[in-house]
Write an enzyme that holds these catalytic residues in place. Structure first.
Site, mmCIF file in Angstrom:
data_model
loop_
_atom_site.group_PDB
_atom_site.id
_atom_site.type_symbol
_atom_site.label_atom_id
_atom_site.label_comp_id
_atom_site.label_asym_id
_atom_site.label_seq_id
_atom_site.Cartn_x
_atom_site.Cartn_y
_atom_site.Cartn_z
ATOM 1 N N GLY A 172 0.816 -1.205 0.000
ATOM 2 C CA GLY A 172 0.000 0.000 0.000
ATOM 3 C C GLY A 172 0.844 1.246 0.000
ATOM 4 O O GLY A 172 0.493 2.263 -0.607
ATOM 5 N N ASP A 173 1.969 1.183 0.673
ATOM 6 C CA ASP A 173 2.945 2.271 0.675
ATOM 7 C C ASP A 173 3.816 2.239 -0.574
ATOM 8 O O ASP A 173 3.934 3.229 -1.297
ATOM 9 C CB ASP A 173 3.851 2.153 1.899
ATOM 10 C CG ASP A 173 3.147 2.514 3.188
ATOM 11 O OD1 ASP A 173 2.396 3.494 3.194
ATOM 12 O OD2 ASP A 173 3.350 1.810 4.181
ATOM 13 N N ILE A 174 4.453 1.100 -0.805
ATOM 14 C CA ILE A 174 5.512 1.037 -1.811
ATOM 15 C C ILE A 174 4.970 1.165 -3.229
ATOM 16 O O ILE A 174 5.529 1.897 -4.058
ATOM 17 C CB ILE A 174 6.342 -0.243 -1.630
ATOM 18 C CG1 ILE A 174 7.153 -0.133 -0.331
ATOM 19 C CG2 ILE A 174 7.262 -0.475 -2.821
ATOM 20 C CD1 ILE A 174 7.972 -1.363 0.000
ATOM 21 N N ASP A 407 1.247 7.678 5.386
ATOM 22 C CA ASP A 407 1.701 6.324 5.086
ATOM 23 C C ASP A 407 2.649 5.855 6.157
ATOM 24 O O ASP A 407 3.538 5.083 5.923
ATOM 25 C CB ASP A 407 2.361 6.266 3.705
ATOM 26 C CG ASP A 407 3.550 7.202 3.586
ATOM 27 O OD1 ASP A 407 3.747 8.041 4.479
ATOM 28 O OD2 ASP A 407 4.278 7.091 2.595
#
Length: 407
Positions: A172-174, A407
């Site tokens: 979800g972040d990367i 994030d």
């Protein structure tokens, strides 16, 4: 000459997605200045720490390499003026605060664009920014787990009879960070052609819907909500993980040529005639999966991979320790050494997957100490900076606006 060595990036991001985005830009040669609030990015204090050096943890080291650090308090007018002076010469600004945070300090896009009309201002938030599209969720905080849950990723991940499961790493972040880097570079390209900057926005929730594109079209075509299938694929077979005598191996014999080679290796030539195309194999997947599973179970992982050779896509399910021993990872420089700030020796971090022949990227130097580059960025007394780094880096970590990172 690195590909982006003429790009100055002001990085106001924290935690993972934003720093991963700006790390990619730094790998490509951009001068990334990490603007940190009093106390710094709180990920500095996240373990693991090296036994000989606790300046910052591995989490911070991994995604902040090759950057410079400057500590600024946006509640202080002098520091805001320092920041505006940096904006005058910057190409890109990246931030991942909640909607409205930069407005509190009079540092929102519209005001900064008056200072520097060519600025590419890039926000990365959980649910986007009103400038690019309204959302009823825009003032809510978001982390990787929230994005995976909302975007349909968790619903499709896990065993068929098990609960929804997040992907082991922070996609979800990367993944959002990677898309954000693409977004930024597209805006820079437009700016280079027109001389005009702009506001760009990448939302974590949006990114997860994009990543789950298969579920989107399946629901449209069939009217059915896709279900969890473990390691199998809803429309392709064989495409699964099988348990061998000493571990797991994946087999992806999708093409007719792959299927023929698998049948030959297993001593089942009749299957080529009985199940000649992908639809036949999909219809008989339960029977065929059991038979392939029995064949794999009688062999070690190496024996399975050796038997299938170069003709059938297959691979062992590796741990990170296996990756360390993998010749591919070594030759492709995917494990690189990074120095420790206050101790001899190095630590290993992931290298860059971006490869070029004319302008090869580089993972760069170690992550910076907090406020390490104040002297060169603001042209202040370097001796005073060294003292400030020691004091600031050991202080309590905080966020200047009291907000929650996106994030």
């Amino acid at each position: 000459m690195p590909a982006l060595d003429d790009l100055r990036v002001l990085d106001l991001t924290r935690v993972l997605g934003g720093p991963y985005c700006t790390m990619l830009l730094a790998d490509l040669g951009a001068d990334v200045v990490k603007i940190e609030p009093p106390g710094g990015d709180f990920v500095r204090e996240t373990p693991p720490f090296h036994e000989d050096d606790d300046s910052f943890g591995g989490y911070f080291q991994s995604v902040n390499r090759g950057k410079r650090s400057l500590e600024l308090d946006f509640t202080d007018e002098t520091d805001r003026e320092h920041f505006r002076s940096l904006v005058e010469e910057a190409d890109v600004l990246v931030e991942n605060y909640r909607v409205g945070t930069m407005e509190k300090f009079g540092l929102e896009y519209e005001r900064l664009a008056e200072i520097n009309p060519q600025l590419v201002y890039a926000s990365m938030r959980g649910f986007g920014d009103p400038r690019t599209g309204e959302s009823p969720k825009q003032h809510e905080p978001a982390f990787d787990l929230v994005a995976q849950a909302l975007g349909g990723i968790m619903h499709l991940t896990g065993q068929e009879d098990g609960p929804p499961t997040k992907v082991g790493f922070g996609i979800g972040d990367i993944f959002t960070g990677v898309l954000h880097a693409v977004n930024i570079l597209a805006a820079v390209h437009y700016r280079d052609r027109t001389g005009v900057g702009q506001f760009v926005d990448t939302a974590m929730y949006d990114a997860m819907i994009s990543l789950a594109e298969r579920a989107v079209y399946q629901y449209s075509y069939t009217g059915e909500v896709p279900k969890r299938q473990g390691n199998s694929h809803p429309t392709l077979f064989p495409y699964n993980a099988f348990e061998a005598a000493d571990g797991y191996v994946v087999v992806a014999a999708l093409g007719d040529n792959h299927w023929a080679s698998l049948c030959e290796a297993m001593g089942r030539p009749e299957w080529v005639v009985d199940y000649p195309d992908a639809r036949d194999r999909l219809e008989a997947r339960d029977e065929l999966r059991a038979a392939i599973g029995d064949w794999v179970a009688d062999r070690t992982v190496d024996e399975v991979c050796s038997a299938l050779g170069d003709d059938v896509p297959c691979a062992p399910v590796q741990t990170v320790a296996d990756v360390y021993e993998c010749e591919h990872a070594e030759r492709r420089e995917m494990l690189v050494e990074s120095a420790l700030p206050d101790a001899e020796g190095t630590v290993t971090i992931a290298g860059t997957p971006l490869k070029m022949t004319k302008t090869p990227p580089s993972p760069g130097e170690r992550a910076p100490l907090l406020d390490e580059h104040r002297g060169e960025l603001l042209e202040t007394d370097p001796a005073a900076d060294v003292e400030g780094v020691v004091e600031g880096d050991s202080g309590k970590v905080g966020v200047s606006d009291g907000g929650t990172p996106e994030d």
